[in-house]
Design a protein around this motif. Structure first.
Motif, PDB file in Angstrom:
ATOM      1  N   TRP A   1      -8.163  -9.064   0.596  1.00 52.72           N
ATOM      2  CA  TRP A   1      -9.089  -8.105   1.189  1.00 52.72           C
ATOM      3  C   TRP A   1     -10.509  -8.663   1.327  1.00 52.72           C
ATOM      4  O   TRP A   1     -11.011  -9.321   0.426  1.00 52.72           O
TER       5      TRP A   1
ATOM      6  N   PHE B   1       1.788  -3.200   4.190  1.00 58.72           N
ATOM      7  CA  PHE B   1       2.142  -1.796   4.386  1.00 58.72           C
ATOM      8  C   PHE B   1       3.673  -1.668   4.354  1.00 58.72           C
ATOM      9  O   PHE B   1       4.301  -2.197   3.453  1.00 58.72           O
TER      10      PHE B   1
ATOM     11  N   ILE C   1       0.832  -1.209   0.000  1.00 56.43           N
ATOM     12  CA  ILE C   1       0.000   0.000   0.000  1.00 56.43           C
ATOM     13  C   ILE C   1       0.864   1.256   0.000  1.00 56.43           C
ATOM     14  O   ILE C   1       0.499   2.279  -0.571  1.00 56.43           O
TER      15      ILE C   1
ATOM     16  N   THR D   1       4.471   7.087   3.446  1.00 62.18           N
ATOM     17  CA  THR D   1       3.956   7.195   2.078  1.00 62.18           C
ATOM     18  C   THR D   1       4.723   8.247   1.282  1.00 62.18           C
ATOM     19  O   THR D   1       4.871   8.133   0.068  1.00 62.18           O
TER      20      THR D   1
END
Length: 567
Positions: A253, A184, A158, A426
């Motif tokens: 998911w 992540f 992600i 990020t």
């Protein structure tokens, strides 16, 4: 402030969460009692009078656990302790007692999808051989290629880059070995929820915090726990080509079997009186959200639909009607939110060119943050006007209202943060693609005139993210003395909400203008929201509160009013 009798009744009310006003605290950016530049537990305790006067029913604490902060605390080293930079378990107990004493519930963030790479389990896994029980708690796989030098497949994280990280096997040879999976950051290895030991450990964690007085849990990445890692791992292209996200067959998911986890959790929640509550952070297709919110599961699931909607009457009405119908069908109550620690503050979003509710991107296609986050690009006055109108409408809806720290001050997003000051992974993993979430995580301004070298009242020695000079005009101390401030508006709205709220019902009323929404709550409490720019006539009655001045019985554009109808 609630009376002692009201406080006692609130503490033992099993349905308190159904229409609660919940205030999200990002602990590291709320209040710093120790003066080290990082918000802490004692800082939260010192602000309990502020929270009580604000009128919230509960606080949701973002992670406060020991962490290397690879992802703002969502990389957890120890699920049953407090980060020593934030305080101790004793400090936590004092904070809970102070909040409960003020009639405020406590919701803790729990992060079950992954641990940090410093967690004792993961360190055991690194030190253990391939196929060991320690590695079975996580998702380890052999690599592809002649010597396993390629990741098991092409899945991406992600936060950018590959979703697999290779380890060095234990032993003096330091041989490159297996790969572990991380949805992540690489510092956040995913847990294997097919392992019974993982299940039992989290049940222990839920009881640990519930025994300390925590009233509920916000479940991070609730839709990501169960995964399908068959021997033949599909490629990204295969996943994207098939419509797997909407039918429970996606390998990563929203798989149907995730609900077996929450059925176990519900049994633990129901061991307590009143039962502990929970709300799922589940970014799933709207048709699949209900199972997370079922009484047999977590009880509530975040509805981010208003957060993603433009400032538009038709979009708002569609979202509201759909979510209320969904809540009624499941026996849950809906949740409403405009801002949180992951998105651009809504006072800024609504002030962008061709203002929108989506992230930092305007309907003209430009990403405000990537364009530099220039405050000159935001019509702050209009953004705040719209934000207050939207918030007043939201606070009148049946269900739980989630507020994010600082929105009661009308805070704008901090768009211009230097690269060296940024912290969000990020930004570093997707530089030039995403700026990250630091702009909504800048510590709060409590005082307007900081002492030299200190922050705007956040703490004695600055703040871990720099506060811009314009924060002085938004300080809580300035607004506390101003009856026309955004803070005063929120206090009045939350106080009235508590007085007026009754049954979870809403009746739509016809409006002559397509830019107007009008509904009635039990007790003849009318709510009129004008999304247009032309003033509109209000129904007869007493104007209890409006987000902008009402003149001559007309509500101005981009405003909302609450009215007690004339009898």
């Amino acid at each position: 402030m609630p009376t002692s009798a009201e406080t006692a009744a609130t503490i033992h009310d099993a349905d308190w969460w159904r229409q609660a006003a919940v205030y999200q605290i990002y602990p590291r950016s709320f209040a710093d009692a120790s003066g080290d530049g990082i918000g802490d537990i004692k800082g939260i305790t010192s602000k309990v009078p502020y929270l009580a006067e604000l009128g919230v029913d509960a606080v949701w604490l973002s992670p406060f656990y020991p962490s290397a902060l690879a992802d703002g605390g969502y990389d957890v080293d120890d699920y049953r302790n407090v980060d020593p930079r934030l305080g101790t378990l004793e400090d936590f107990d004092e904070m809970v007692a102070a909040l409960h004493g003020a009639g405020i519930k406590v919701i803790a963030d729990i992060v079950p999808n992954h641990t940090s790479d410093r967690h004792e389990w993961f360190q055991e896994a690194l030190a253990a051989p391939k196929g060991s029980p320690a590695r079975q708690r996580y998702i380890f796989r052999d690599g592809l290629g002649e010597n396993g030098e390629l990741p098991p497949n092409d899945w991406t994280s992600i936060f950018g880059g590959g979703a697999w990280e290779r380890i060095t096997e234990p032993g003096p040879e330091q041989t490159p070995g297996q790969w572990y999976f991380h949805l992540f950051a690489k510092e956040q290895p995913d847990l294997n929820w097919d392992n019974p030991e993982v299940h039992e450990d989290f049940l222990t964690t839920l009881r640990f915090w519930s025994d300390r007085g925590v009233d509920g849990f916000r479940v991070d990445v609730a839709h990501g726990l169960k995964k399908d890692f068959d021997a033949e791992l599909p490629s990204l292209e295969t996943i994207h080509r098939a419509d797997l996200f909407n039918n429970g067959e996606h390998p990563l998911w929203d798989r149907d079997e995730v609900h077996t986890v929450y059925a176990e959790w519900r049994k633990v929640f129901n061991e307590y009186n009143p039962p502990r509550t929970a709300v799922a952070e589940a970014w799933v297709h709207a048709d699949r959200r209900a199972r997370y919110a079922s009484p047999e599961g977590l009880g509530q699931a975040f509805n981010f639909d208003l957060l993603q909607a433009d400032f538009d009457a038709e979009q708002f009405r569609t979202v509201i009607a759909k979510n209320l119908a969904e809540a009624a069908a499941t026996g849950a109550s809906s949740t409403w939110v405009f801002s949180n620690h992951d998105v651009v503050r809504h006072a800024t979003r609504y002030g962008l060119p061709k203002g929108t509710g989506r992230g930092g991107v305007g309907t003209d296609g430009k990403d405000w943050l990537l364009e530099g986050g220039d405050p000159a690009e935001v019509d702050a006055e209009r953004g705040l006007r719209r934000a207050k109108a939207a918030t007043l409408l939201m606070l009148a809806l049946p269900g739980s209202a989630y507020l994010y720290q600082g929105e009661e001050l009308g805070l704008q997003e901090v768009g211009q943060i230097s690269d060296e000051d940024r912290q969000d992974p990020t930004f570093f993993r997707n530089k030039g693609v995403e700026v990250g979430r630091d702009g909504c995580r800048v510590p709060l301004p409590w005082e307007a005139a900081p002492a030299e070298g200190s922050s705007f009242g956040f703490g004695a020695n600055g703040s871990h993210l720099p506060q811009p000079a314009w924060f002085a005009g938004y300080a809580a101390s300035v607004q506390d003395a101003d009856g026309g401030s955004t803070l005063a508006f929120y206090r009045r709205a939350l106080g009235l909400r508590r007085e007026l709220q009754g049954a979870e019902a809403l009746g739509w009323q016809d409006a002559d203008d397509d830019d107007v929404l009008h509904f009635v709550r039990p007790g003849s409490w009318h709510v009129v929201a004008n999304f247009g720019t032309t003033p509109v006539a209000l129904p007869e009655g007493e104007v209890l509160l409006a987000s902008a001045d009402v003149e001559g019985g007309k509500l101005p554009g981009e405003a909302t009013a609450w009215i007690r109808a004339a009898r």
